[in-house]
Design a protein around this motif. Structure first.
Motif, short mmCIF file in Angstrom:
data_model
loop_
_atom_site.label_atom_id
_atom_site.label_comp_id
_atom_site.label_asym_id
_atom_site.label_seq_id
_atom_site.Cartn_x
_atom_site.Cartn_y
_atom_site.Cartn_z
N GLU A 28 0.81 -1.15 0.12
CA GLU A 28 0.17 0.09 0.04
C GLU A 28 0.96 1.28 -0.23
O GLU A 28 0.53 2.21 -0.84
N LEU A 29 1.92 1.42 0.62
CA LEU A 29 2.95 2.45 0.90
C LEU A 29 3.47 2.46 -0.68
O LEU A 29 3.68 3.83 -0.99
N LEU A 30 3.83 1.51 -1.09
CA LEU A 30 4.62 1.65 -2.55
C LEU A 30 3.49 2.14 -3.52
O LEU A 30 3.86 3.23 -4.36
N GLU A 31 2.46 1.65 -3.36
CA GLU A 31 1.29 2.51 -4.30
C GLU A 31 1.15 3.77 -4.13
O GLU A 31 0.95 4.79 -5.27
N HIS A 32 1.23 4.22 -2.80
CA HIS A 32 0.78 5.68 -2.51
C HIS A 32 2.04 6.50 -2.85
O HIS A 32 1.91 7.78 -3.42
N TYR A 33 3.08 6.07 -2.49
CA TYR A 33 4.49 6.96 -2.73
C TYR A 33 5.28 6.86 -3.89
O TYR A 33 5.91 7.56 -4.36
N GLY A 34 5.04 5.55 -4.35
CA GLY A 34 5.79 5.02 -5.53
C GLY A 34 6.87 4.64 -5.39
O GLY A 34 7.54 4.63 -4.24
N LYS A 35 7.41 3.54 -6.14
CA LYS A 35 8.70 2.87 -5.93
C LYS A 35 9.93 3.85 -5.41
O LYS A 35 10.79 3.54 -4.53
N ASN A 36 10.20 4.76 -6.23
CA ASN A 36 11.51 5.76 -6.20
C ASN A 36 11.53 6.40 -4.52
O ASN A 36 12.35 6.18 -3.76
N CYS A 37 10.34 7.11 -4.17
CA CYS A 37 10.07 7.67 -3.05
C CYS A 37 10.27 6.58 -1.98
O CYS A 37 10.82 6.73 -0.84
N PHE A 38 9.56 5.57 -2.02
CA PHE A 38 9.37 4.56 -0.86
C PHE A 38 10.63 4.06 -0.77
O PHE A 38 11.07 3.93 0.69
N TYR A 39 11.37 3.74 -1.58
CA TYR A 39 12.76 3.06 -1.25
C TYR A 39 13.89 3.99 -0.82
O TYR A 39 14.76 3.84 -0.15
N ARG A 40 13.53 5.55 -1.17
CA ARG A 40 14.45 6.45 -0.49
C ARG A 40 14.16 6.63 0.97
O ARG A 40 15.04 6.87 1.62
N TYR A 41 12.81 6.54 1.36
CA TYR A 41 12.29 6.65 2.53
C TYR A 41 13.20 5.16 3.52
O TYR A 41 13.77 5.40 4.23
N TRP A 42 13.09 4.22 2.62
CA TRP A 42 13.37 2.90 3.10
C TRP A 42 14.88 2.82 3.53
O TRP A 42 15.48 2.29 4.44
N ARG A 43 15.92 3.36 2.64
CA ARG A 43 17.18 3.60 2.57
C ARG A 43 17.82 4.65 3.53
O ARG A 43 18.95 4.99 3.36
N LYS A 44 17.04 5.55 3.99
CA LYS A 44 17.30 6.72 4.83
C LYS A 44 17.77 7.90 3.88
O LYS A 44 18.68 8.61 4.17
N GLU A 45 17.44 7.91 2.75
CA GLU A 45 17.92 8.90 1.52
C GLU A 45 17.06 10.22 1.62
O GLU A 45 17.49 10.95 1.31
N LYS A 46 15.90 9.85 2.36
CA LYS A 46 14.97 11.11 2.40
C LYS A 46 14.20 10.88 3.81
O LYS A 46 13.85 9.81 4.18
N VAL A 47 14.12 12.17 4.23
CA VAL A 47 13.31 12.07 5.63
C VAL A 47 11.98 12.09 5.39
O VAL A 47 11.37 12.58 4.33
N ILE A 48 11.32 11.36 6.53
CA ILE A 48 9.94 11.10 6.50
C ILE A 48 9.14 12.14 7.31
O ILE A 48 9.31 12.21 8.59
N ASN A 49 8.74 13.17 6.85
CA ASN A 49 8.11 14.26 7.35
C ASN A 49 6.76 14.02 8.28
O ASN A 49 6.45 12.99 8.00
N ALA A 50 6.17 14.94 8.91
CA ALA A 50 5.27 14.59 9.95
C ALA A 50 3.91 14.29 9.09
O ALA A 50 3.23 13.22 9.47
N GLU A 51 3.71 15.00 8.07
CA GLU A 51 2.58 14.43 7.35
C GLU A 51 2.76 12.74 6.72
O GLU A 51 1.69 12.12 6.70
N ALA A 52 3.83 12.61 6.19
CA ALA A 52 3.90 11.12 5.79
C ALA A 52 4.04 10.19 6.90
O ALA A 52 3.32 9.27 6.81
N GLN A 53 4.64 10.70 8.04
CA GLN A 53 4.29 9.76 9.20
C GLN A 53 2.76 9.55 9.61
O GLN A 53 2.53 8.53 10.00
N LYS A 54 1.93 10.54 9.44
CA LYS A 54 0.64 10.50 9.80
C LYS A 54 -0.02 9.36 8.70
O LYS A 54 -0.86 8.79 9.24
N TYR A 55 0.31 9.53 7.64
CA TYR A 55 -0.21 9.00 6.55
C TYR A 55 0.15 7.28 6.99
O TYR A 55 -0.68 6.23 6.71
N ILE A 56 1.41 7.11 7.30
CA ILE A 56 1.91 5.71 7.34
C ILE A 56 1.14 5.31 8.53
O ILE A 56 0.67 3.99 8.52
#
Length: 82
Positions: free
Chosen positions: A24-52
């Motif tokens: 579900e998260l892959l579908e929402h964020y897309g593969k590129n963004c999700f895996y940047r979150y996964w690998r700590k390349e992109k911060v997960i802001n408050a809005e994304a944390q609420k969605y998760i």
């Protein structure tokens, strides 16, 4: 508070739920963004944390997501005036 990485949160739940939530998260964020979150390349802001968190609840997971790292930073928003 900004979060980094989301590998550990999937280790603390049943495999079937983890697969469903990840899909579900892959579908929402897309593969590129999700895996940047996964690998700590992109911060997960408050809005994304609420969605998760909402995806966790929707899938019957009652615990809040715990991210791999946390940091306090300012997120600057620039406003242009004419």
């Amino acid at each position: 508070m900004l979060a980094l990485g989301c590998k550990e949160m999937f280790n603390k739940m049943p495999h079937q739920k983890a697969v469903s939530i990840k899909h579900e998260l892959l579908e929402h964020y897309g593969k590129n963004c999700f895996y940047r979150y996964w690998r700590k390349e992109k911060v997960i802001n408050a809005e994304a944390q609420k969605y998760i968190s909402s995806v966790f609840r929707k899938n019957g997971i009652t615990i809040e997501p715990v991210y791999d790292e946390y940091r306090e930073e300012y997120q600057w928003q620039l406003e242009y005036t004419k």
